[in-house]
Motif scaffolding. Structure first.
Motif, PDB file in Angstrom:
ATOM      1  N   LEU A   1       0.824  -1.204   0.000  1.00  0.00           N
ATOM      2  CA  LEU A   1       0.000   0.000   0.000  1.00  0.00           C
ATOM      3  C   LEU A   1       0.866   1.265   0.000  1.00  0.00           C
ATOM      4  N   MET A   2       1.985   1.243   0.729  1.00  0.00           N
ATOM      5  CA  MET A   2       2.888   2.392   0.746  1.00  0.00           C
ATOM      6  C   MET A   2       3.461   2.641  -0.647  1.00  0.00           C
ATOM      7  N   THR A   3       3.801   1.570  -1.356  1.00  0.00           N
ATOM      8  CA  THR A   3       4.367   1.703  -2.696  1.00  0.00           C
ATOM      9  C   THR A   3       3.353   2.288  -3.665  1.00  0.00           C
ATOM     10  N   VAL A   4       2.125   1.795  -3.597  1.00  0.00           N
ATOM     11  CA  VAL A   4       1.066   2.344  -4.449  1.00  0.00           C
ATOM     12  C   VAL A   4       0.824   3.812  -4.105  1.00  0.00           C
ATOM     13  N   ASP A   5       0.796   4.128  -2.817  1.00  0.00           N
ATOM     14  CA  ASP A   5       0.600   5.516  -2.391  1.00  0.00           C
ATOM     15  C   ASP A   5       1.728   6.404  -2.893  1.00  0.00           C
ATOM     16  N   SER A   6       2.947   5.876  -2.914  1.00  0.00           N
ATOM     17  CA  SER A   6       4.083   6.637  -3.425  1.00  0.00           C
ATOM     18  C   SER A   6       3.868   7.020  -4.881  1.00  0.00           C
ATOM     19  N   ALA A   7       3.332   6.082  -5.674  1.00  0.00           N
ATOM     20  CA  ALA A   7       3.046   6.380  -7.078  1.00  0.00           C
ATOM     21  C   ALA A   7       1.931   7.407  -7.209  1.00  0.00           C
ATOM     22  N   VAL A   8       0.905   7.281  -6.381  1.00  0.00           N
ATOM     23  CA  VAL A   8      -0.211   8.230  -6.410  1.00  0.00           C
ATOM     24  C   VAL A   8       0.283   9.636  -6.065  1.00  0.00           C
ATOM     25  N   LEU A   9       1.098   9.736  -5.005  1.00  0.00           N
ATOM     26  CA  LEU A   9       1.646  11.031  -4.609  1.00  0.00           C
ATOM     27  C   LEU A   9       2.486  11.633  -5.726  1.00  0.00           C
ATOM     28  N   HIS A  10       3.259  10.784  -6.393  1.00  0.00           N
ATOM     29  CA  HIS A  10       4.094  11.272  -7.490  1.00  0.00           C
ATOM     30  C   HIS A  10       3.245  11.874  -8.602  1.00  0.00           C
ATOM     31  N   HIS A  11       2.192  11.178  -8.991  1.00  0.00           N
ATOM     32  CA  HIS A  11       1.352  11.660 -10.085  1.00  0.00           C
ATOM     33  C   HIS A  11       0.533  12.880  -9.675  1.00  0.00           C
ATOM     34  N   ARG A  12       0.409  13.103  -8.383  1.00  0.00           N
ATOM     35  CA  ARG A  12      -0.242  14.320  -7.894  1.00  0.00           C
ATOM     36  C   ARG A  12       0.746  15.454  -7.678  1.00  0.00           C
TER      37      ARG A  12
END
Length: 391
Positions: A359-370
């Motif tokens: 979940l942290m890894t997916v969140d990292s990608a989401v934060l990046h795209h934001r």
């Protein structure tokens, strides 16, 4: 055979391969290699980048200033735009500590294509080179060193002919979340970068632990450190690759008497630590992200799911295969728990911890795209290719 049996068998096969063919990553006996004291101790400069570290500095900086090093050594603390009085506190601590000389300096704000930490390291190395050191110790502001730390690092580098010797500091494990997440963090790192392969000649595996890296000054110049890695978010791995890629020998292992004093008491703190760089580790590649999520699910989540689903559905084969994979997984985690002085009953909980990391890894990608990826202490860093395009 059911699809669940096939998936469970694939998970077990993956664990048997990891157990035997991934550099014995799960063993924790890779410590400083054999060493002997040199006839003459070479000069060393210690470079400490620090941004808003007043909370941890009293527990770390005095340990550096009190190093029992037979040769010439001094410390350069580079105050990277702190707003909490880090520089003034460092000077006050030095006045109260009878030990190595300390220089506190500030490089100003970094250019757009530099991370703040590496800009600070660049400034510190530039000042250190005027002293003509043979070695540079790059260490973080939250790392406490035993009194003989510098001495043993230099002796190990000299004896083994290493251009970089790095120790992964023992991270703080005090709160419940730290007990659950921190040992797994080091376990996953070792799985990605097996320590035994790093120090072996002829291998491409390269990594370091940024909290404690002793670097030969000549090797740093040859590898163009830190200019060559100026935009790296995961700077320790980038440094190791640059040194090894330029023909240098490197070594990485676990530390016995080098400790991180930074607390991560809440899950939120640990989440931020992982999420800020996880997507950068995947080179901001959506395909690598999808593959990582699938791999984590197969390796860590399938075993407990197969046990439960197999028992509920009466699929004995799937339950047995899942249980065997879960057993191998837990067994490989026990040495790391022992290293961190944690109870063995935490080992079967590794799938839950792995799910958190997923979940942290997916969140990292989401934060990046934001536009909020790779954020740390008020700074957010773009992808290196984005910087190139802008340039």
């Amino acid at each position: 055979m059911s699809a669940l049996v096939w998936i469970s068998a694939a998970s077990l096969a993956a664990w048997l391969w990891l157990l035997l063919c991934q550099g014995f990553f799960w063993r924790t006996d890779v410590r400083l290699p054999p060493r002997r004291d040199p006839e003459a101790w070479p000069p060393v400069c210690v470079v400490v980048p620090a941004r808003d570290e007043a909370e941890v500095l009293p527990a770390s900086l005095p340990s550096l200033l009190a190093q029992e090093y037979p040769g010439r050594a001094e410390v350069f603390l580079v105050d990277d735009g702190s707003t909490d009085g880090t520089g003034d506190l460092a000077r006050a601590l030095a006045e109260r500590t009878d030990g190595l000389p300390l220089t506190v300096t500030s490089p100003g704000e970094p250019p757009a294509d530099w991370t703040g930490k590496l800009w600070a390291v660049r400034h510190g190395i530039a000042l250190a080179r005027a002293r003509e050191p043979e070695y540079l110790l790059l260490t973080d502001a939250d790392i406490a060193h035993a009194p003989d730390s510098l001495r043993t690092l230099v002796a190990a580098a000299r004896t083994g002919g290493f251009d970089a010797v790095s120790q992964m500091a023992r991270l703080r494990v005090a709160s419940g979340w730290e007990r659950l997440v921190v040992p797994a963090f080091v376990y996953f790192f070792a799985q990605l970068y097996p320590f035994r392969r790093i120090g072996r000649r002829g291998t491409r595996t390269a990594a370091a632990a940024g909290g404690c890296v002793l670097l030969r000054a000549e090797a740093a110049e040859r590898a163009r450190i830190p200019e060559a890695i100026r935009h790296a978010v995961i700077d320790d791995v980038a440094l190791a690759r640059a040194v090894k890629g330029s023909g240098g020998r490197i070594w990485l292992g676990l530390a016995d008497r080098v400790d991180s004093v930074r607390p991560y008491p809440r899950l939120h703190d640990l989440w931020r630590m992982v999420a800020r760089s996880a997507y950068a580790q995947l080179r901001h590649n959506p395909l690598l992200l999808a593959g990582t999520v699938a791999g984590l699910a197969l390796v860590y989540l399938v075993p407990p799911f197969a046990v439960v689903a197999g028992l509920v559905a009466g699929d004995t084969a799937a339950a047995v295969l899942g249980a065997l994979a879960w057993l191998v997984m837990s067994g490989t985690y026990l040495p790391m728990l022992h290293y961190y002085r944690q109870p063995p009953w935490l080992a079967p909980l590794l799938p839950f911890t792995a799910f958190l990391y997923l979940l942290m890894t997916v969140d990292s990608a989401v934060l990046h795209h934001r536009g909020r990826g790779a954020a740390w202490k008020g700074r957010t860093y773009a992808r290196p290719d984005a910087l190139t395009e802008e340039g």
